[in-house]
Design a protein around this motif. Sequence first.
Motif, PDB file in Angstrom:
ATOM      1  N   GLU A  95      36.665 -17.284 -26.075  1.00 32.49           N
ATOM      2  CA  GLU A  95      36.125 -16.192 -25.251  1.00 32.49           C
ATOM      3  C   GLU A  95      35.871 -16.638 -23.813  1.00 32.49           C
ATOM      4  N   LEU A  96      36.182 -17.905 -23.504  1.00 28.68           N
ATOM      5  CA  LEU A  96      35.961 -18.441 -22.165  1.00 28.68           C
ATOM      6  C   LEU A  96      37.237 -19.151 -21.691  1.00 28.68           C
ATOM      7  N   PRO A  97      38.322 -18.390 -21.512  1.00 30.04           N
ATOM      8  CA  PRO A  97      39.585 -19.005 -21.080  1.00 30.04           C
ATOM      9  C   PRO A  97      39.508 -19.420 -19.612  1.00 30.04           C
ATOM     10  N   PRO A  98      40.484 -20.186 -19.129  1.00 28.12           N
ATOM     11  CA  PRO A  98      40.484 -20.566 -17.712  1.00 28.12           C
ATOM     12  C   PRO A  98      40.326 -19.348 -16.799  1.00 28.12           C
ATOM     13  N   GLY A  99      39.419 -19.497 -15.838  1.00 28.76           N
ATOM     14  CA  GLY A  99      39.114 -18.421 -14.902  1.00 28.76           C
ATOM     15  C   GLY A  99      37.949 -17.537 -15.323  1.00 28.76           C
ATOM     16  N   ALA A 100      37.519 -17.665 -16.571  1.00 31.86           N
ATOM     17  CA  ALA A 100      36.429 -16.824 -17.073  1.00 31.86           C
ATOM     18  C   ALA A 100      35.083 -17.479 -16.822  1.00 31.86           C
ATOM     19  N   ARG A 101      34.042 -16.667 -16.879  1.00 26.49           N
ATOM     20  CA  ARG A 101      32.673 -17.155 -16.737  1.00 26.49           C
ATOM     21  C   ARG A 101      31.747 -16.348 -17.624  1.00 26.49           C
ATOM     22  N   ARG A 102      30.619 -16.945 -17.935  1.00 30.54           N
ATOM     23  CA  ARG A 102      29.617 -16.298 -18.770  1.00 30.54           C
ATOM     24  C   ARG A 102      28.254 -16.717 -18.243  1.00 30.54           C
ATOM     25  N   THR A 103      27.345 -15.754 -18.078  1.00 35.02           N
ATOM     26  CA  THR A 103      25.991 -16.051 -17.602  1.00 35.02           C
ATOM     27  C   THR A 103      25.005 -15.731 -18.717  1.00 35.02           C
ATOM     28  N   ILE A 104      24.080 -16.666 -18.934  1.00 34.61           N
ATOM     29  CA  ILE A 104      23.045 -16.477 -19.943  1.00 34.61           C
ATOM     30  C   ILE A 104      21.682 -16.740 -19.304  1.00 34.61           C
ATOM     31  N   GLU A 105      20.646 -16.278 -19.978  1.00 30.66           N
ATOM     32  CA  GLU A 105      19.282 -16.576 -19.543  1.00 30.66           C
ATOM     33  C   GLU A 105      18.636 -17.446 -20.608  1.00 30.66           C
ATOM     34  N   HIS A 106      17.978 -18.508 -20.144  1.00 29.93           N
ATOM     35  CA  HIS A 106      17.272 -19.413 -21.050  1.00 29.93           C
ATOM     36  C   HIS A 106      15.962 -19.815 -20.390  1.00 29.93           C
ATOM     37  N   ASP A 107      14.845 -19.476 -21.031  1.00 26.69           N
ATOM     38  CA  ASP A 107      13.521 -19.820 -20.496  1.00 26.69           C
ATOM     39  C   ASP A 107      13.385 -19.439 -19.024  1.00 26.69           C
ATOM     40  N   ASP A 108      13.693 -18.201 -18.693  1.00 31.76           N
ATOM     41  CA  ASP A 108      13.579 -17.676 -17.328  1.00 31.76           C
ATOM     42  C   ASP A 108      14.507 -18.356 -16.329  1.00 31.76           C
ATOM     43  N   LEU A 109      15.552 -19.000 -16.816  1.00 37.18           N
ATOM     44  CA  LEU A 109      16.532 -19.649 -15.967  1.00 37.18           C
ATOM     45  C   LEU A 109      17.898 -19.053 -16.289  1.00 37.18           C
ATOM     46  N   ASP A 110      18.566 -18.507 -15.274  1.00 38.52           N
ATOM     47  CA  ASP A 110      19.915 -17.991 -15.462  1.00 38.52           C
ATOM     48  C   ASP A 110      20.904 -19.118 -15.215  1.00 38.52           C
ATOM     49  N   ILE A 111      21.874 -19.243 -16.117  1.00 37.24           N
ATOM     50  CA  ILE A 111      22.872 -20.301 -16.058  1.00 37.24           C
ATOM     51  C   ILE A 111      24.244 -19.665 -16.222  1.00 37.24           C
ATOM     52  N   THR A 112      25.169 -20.042 -15.345  1.00 31.39           N
ATOM     53  CA  THR A 112      26.544 -19.558 -15.439  1.00 31.39           C
ATOM     54  C   THR A 112      27.448 -20.690 -15.901  1.00 31.39           C
ATOM     55  N   VAL A 113      28.255 -20.395 -16.904  1.00 36.43           N
ATOM     56  CA  VAL A 113      29.249 -21.340 -17.411  1.00 36.43           C
ATOM     57  C   VAL A 113      30.610 -20.816 -16.989  1.00 36.43           C
ATOM     58  N   VAL A 114      31.404 -21.672 -16.348  1.00 31.25           N
ATOM     59  CA  VAL A 114      32.727 -21.273 -15.872  1.00 31.25           C
ATOM     60  C   VAL A 114      33.784 -22.226 -16.422  1.00 31.25           C
ATOM     61  N   ASN A 115      34.970 -21.671 -16.623  1.00 30.50           N
ATOM     62  CA  ASN A 115      36.117 -22.461 -17.055  1.00 30.50           C
ATOM     63  C   ASN A 115      37.051 -22.579 -15.861  1.00 30.50           C
ATOM     64  N   VAL A 116      37.143 -23.778 -15.321  1.00 29.85           N
ATOM     65  CA  VAL A 116      37.992 -24.036 -14.154  1.00 29.85           C
ATOM     66  C   VAL A 116      39.174 -24.873 -14.626  1.00 29.85           C
ATOM     67  N   GLY A 117      40.297 -24.214 -14.830  1.00 32.38           N
ATOM     68  CA  GLY A 117      41.504 -24.928 -15.242  1.00 32.38           C
ATOM     69  C   GLY A 117      41.370 -25.678 -16.546  1.00 32.38           C
ATOM     70  N   GLY A 118      40.541 -25.180 -17.448  1.00 34.06           N
ATOM     71  CA  GLY A 118      40.348 -25.834 -18.738  1.00 34.06           C
ATOM     72  C   GLY A 118      39.143 -26.751 -18.815  1.00 34.06           C
TER      73      GLY A 118
END
Length: 105
Positions: free
Chosen positions: A12-35
């Motif tokens: 669900e997170l192929p190259p070019g994709a990103r996902r943002t989650i919230e954890h303990d009042d902290l937003d974190i973005t995970v990105v797939n850069v070229g694998g």
Amino acid sequence: MSPLIDICPLDELPPGARRTIEHDDLDITVVNVGGTLYAIEDRCSHDDGPLGDGPIDAAACTIECPRHGSLFDLRTGVPKTLPAYQPVETFPVTVSGGIVRIDVD
């Protein structure tokens, strides 16, 4: 042992994709850069605006703040351009059992 947070299945997170989650009042973005997966705090240190929505330069491994254009290194969280001058947090990313996880400790 550090707390690992499940993000999503790797497919669900192929190259070019990103996902943002919230954890303990902290937003974190995970990105797939070229694998390669990177996790960075979703907050520009210049004005606390959202960073995760900004354009990604895969060749430079940076994300650009959509508000004022500061570039942040996805590997280290260090700003490469003004107006930001303070780094943001980055987090180790692992894949285990086909699930993307981040270490938030």
